[in-house]
Design a protein around this motif. Structure first.
Motif: not given
Length: 140
Positions: A54-61
């Motif tokens: 989830e942290a990676f997806l939030a960073f990407q967003r």
């Protein structure tokens, strides 16, 4: 087994239903081995889940949002060529407007013309002396 062996591209196309339909992998052991290996690889890729936190997806967003916000700021620079084109167009219209129509000059009689020419020619002083002479004349 007179047919040629299938290339890797033909096997991949066959796996997705777009390859040759001559049934060569059913007759050739080498092509069947490569077909089965690519089919197992395809199944493995299909079943594997990506390891995304989830942290990676939030960073990407956040990175995507920052890029889209940055592009809206630079859109002001995209207006500059349009403004320059409009200014140049208006300038061209102003410069190339039609010339005003000339008013006809009043008719001068031959006698008046000869009199003016004679007064210019008969004077012994050049015309350039006239302004200088007026500096020394005392108002009377």
């Amino acid at each position: 087994m007179g047919a040629k062996h299938w290339s890797d591209e033909e096997i991949l196309a066959g796996l997705y239903g777009a390859g040759p339909v001559d049934g060569h992998p059913n007759e050739c052991a080498d092509c069947r081995r490569r077909w089965e290996w690519m089919r197992r690889r395809q199944e493995g890729l299909r079943l594997a889940e990506p390891d995304l936190s989830e942290a990676f997806l939030a960073f990407q967003r956040r990175a995507i949002m920052a890029r889209t916000e940055g592009s809206s700021r630079s859109s002001g620079l995209q207006v500059v060529p349009w403004v320059a084109a409009v200014v140049l167009l208006l300038l061209a219209i102003l410069v190339h407007r039609p010339a005003p129509k000339l008013q006809p000059t009043p008719e001068v009689s031959d006698a008046q013309l000869f009199e003016d020419v004679f007064s210019i020619v008969s004077s012994s002083e050049p015309r350039a002396v006239e302004p200088v002479r007026s500096l020394f004349l005392v108002n009377q």
